[in-house]
Scaffold this active site. Structure first.
Site, PDB file in Angstrom:
ATOM      1  N   SER A  44       2.529 -17.461 -57.031  1.00  0.00           N
ATOM      2  CA  SER A  44       2.548 -16.860 -57.978  1.00  0.00           C
ATOM      3  C   SER A  44       3.485 -16.369 -58.664  1.00  0.00           C
ATOM      4  CB  SER A  44       1.690 -15.421 -58.135  1.00  0.00           C
ATOM      5  OG  SER A  44       0.199 -15.592 -57.530  1.00  0.00           O
ATOM      6  N   LYS A  47       4.225 -16.781 -62.666  1.00  0.00           N
ATOM      7  CA  LYS A  47       3.801 -16.722 -63.395  1.00  0.00           C
ATOM      8  C   LYS A  47       5.114 -15.425 -64.180  1.00  0.00           C
ATOM      9  CE  LYS A  47      -0.668 -15.534 -61.499  1.00  0.00           C
ATOM     10  NZ  LYS A  47      -0.937 -15.038 -60.465  1.00  0.00           N
ATOM     11  N   SER A 101      -1.144  -9.964 -60.166  1.00  0.00           N
ATOM     12  CA  SER A 101      -0.661 -11.262 -60.304  1.00  0.00           C
ATOM     13  C   SER A 101      -2.797 -12.014 -60.982  1.00  0.00           C
ATOM     14  CB  SER A 101      -0.625 -11.426 -58.901  1.00  0.00           C
ATOM     15  OG  SER A 101      -0.263 -13.074 -58.900  1.00  0.00           O
TER      16      SER A 101
END
Length: 415
Positions: A44, A47, A101
């Site tokens: 993640s 991102k 997230s």
């Protein structure tokens, strides 16, 4: 801008993460690295780039309607909690993407931005993700990323979705230039939604970056300012973190860390950076760096020229290197010869460290020095001996001439 290594330091830190890097944000200099160019899965931390692309392609206050794309988020993926039909501003959507997230937030962002860029409101989610991933890769290349490939906006595992610690440092450094991104990632918690619009769901989030959580003394780091966590089975635990202390802004990237190790690894990197590096003013514009004799100067003015450095030179250095910075002056000619005008370039100073050139800076004259004239030469104190010698010589010649004339006259009279 490429990251430029600082003077190499032979040191090994006790890090358990498979790959790591520490850079200073403003200069981009690498302070420490471990397997920083090794291909890794970002999970993640992807991102960070997703947020950057979104911020650069839509308005913060733009209200986005959540569609059925959120229903395609895998069941085991992290979610912010969006539902089809919700309305949410881009800023709240990015907050939902970065703090908890939200993979659902990533789907919404990709769908919205791809439709906006292509002008195709009926674009299906798979096509939207492909379009958005292309935008991510294009933006990464603009930043200078060379060893990464992104196929989705959330970081859910894909063998063809990879990066390096070095590339993530580059991406994060670029993202932190955006004040909204910077503001969002430093929050330990956040509330989103609107009282006035019932379609804007009110949600509360805690930041998954435990360096920011003052409630947890085991993970909290008082100088932390962001940025993003990540985890998949294939990527392991990942962390991109930032911290600020004593005018140093540091970025640490840790990839494939063992369980619960990333926090201490980040602290180790930050403590090393803050303890060993500092900004140092090597030279300041306008400072007198030397005083040098000028040949053929007028006796009416100075014989020596004060020389000024024409630029500031401030750099980031390991504290042990400060005493090893050397300077060498090169003149445009030796010796300098008048006339010289105020502000004239007269040479350069080169600063080096361990034989490597750090900076070349022009040197200029603080004031002008006139050239001596023929009259200056004739009537200078230095010419007195020559004048005396010349006059003495004339007197001697005159005396000899008179003596010869008197002798000749005396001879004629004797006859």
């Amino acid at each position: 801008m490429n990251i430029v290594p600082i003077a190499a330091q032979e040191i090994s830190l006790p890090l358990q993460s498979e790959a790591a890097i520490l850079i200073e944000e403003n200069t981009g200099k690498i302070l420490y690295e471990k397997n920083s160019s090794q291909k890794m899965y970002p999970a993640s931390t992807t991102k960070i780039l997703t947020a950057l692309v979104a911020l650069e392609n839509a308005d913060l206050n733009e209200v986005i309607k959540v569609g059925n794309e959120v229903l395609q988020v895998p069941l085991d993926a992290s979610k912010a909690g969006h539902n089809p039909g919700d309305e949410i501003t881009l800023k709240d959507l990015i907050t939902s993407l970065l703090l908890p997230s939200g993979n659902d937030s990533a789907f919404v962002i990709a769908s919205h931005i791809a439709k906006k860029i292509t002008g195709n409101d009926s674009l299906d989610i798979n096509s939207a993700i492909t379009q958005f991933a292309n935008m991510m890769n294009d933006r990464a290349k603009e930043i200078g990323v060379k060893n990464s490939n992104f196929v989705n906006p959330h970081g859910y595992h894909n063998d063809n979705h990879y990066t390096t610690a070095y590339d993530l440092a580059l991406i994060t450094r670029e993202a932190l230039k955006n004040p909204v991104f910077r503001e969002i990632v430093k929050q330990p918690s956040a509330n989103i939604g609107s009282e006035s619009n019932p379609n804007q769901q009110k949600l509360s989030f805690r930041n998954r970056n435990l360096l920011l959580d003052s409630r947890n003394s085991n993970t909290y780091y008082p100088y932390a300012t962001g940025v993003k966590t990540g985890f998949t089975d294939e990527a392991g635990e990942c962390l991109v973190a930032s911290a600020t202390k004593d005018n140093l802004n540091l970025i640490a990237v840790l990839l494939n860390s063992p369980v619960d190790v990333r926090w201490n690894d980040a602290k180790t990197l930050f403590d090393y950076g803050f303890a060993n590096f500092q900004f140092h003013q090597v030279a300041k514009k306008g400072d007198i760096i030397d005083k040098v004799y000028v040949d053929k100067h007028s006796p009416k003015g100075p014989s020596e020229l004060e020389v000024l450095i024409n630029e500031d030179f401030r750099g980031l250095f390991h504290k042990d290197d400060l005493s090893r910075i050397e300077k060498t002056i090169s003149w445009i000619q030796e010796p300098l010869v008048a006339p010289i005008t105020e502000g004239q370039s007269v040479g350069k100073v080169t600063f080096t460290l361990n034989g490597e050139v750090l900076e070349d800076i022009e040197l200029i004259a603080k004031y002008g020095i006139e050239k001596r004239t023929i009259w200056d030469v004739m009537f200078s104190l230095g010419a007195i001996p020559y004048w005396c010698g010349g006059i003495g010589g004339v007197l001697i010649l005159f005396t000899i001439s008179n003596a010869i004339r008197r002798r000749k006259k005396s001879k004629r009279l004797s006859f």
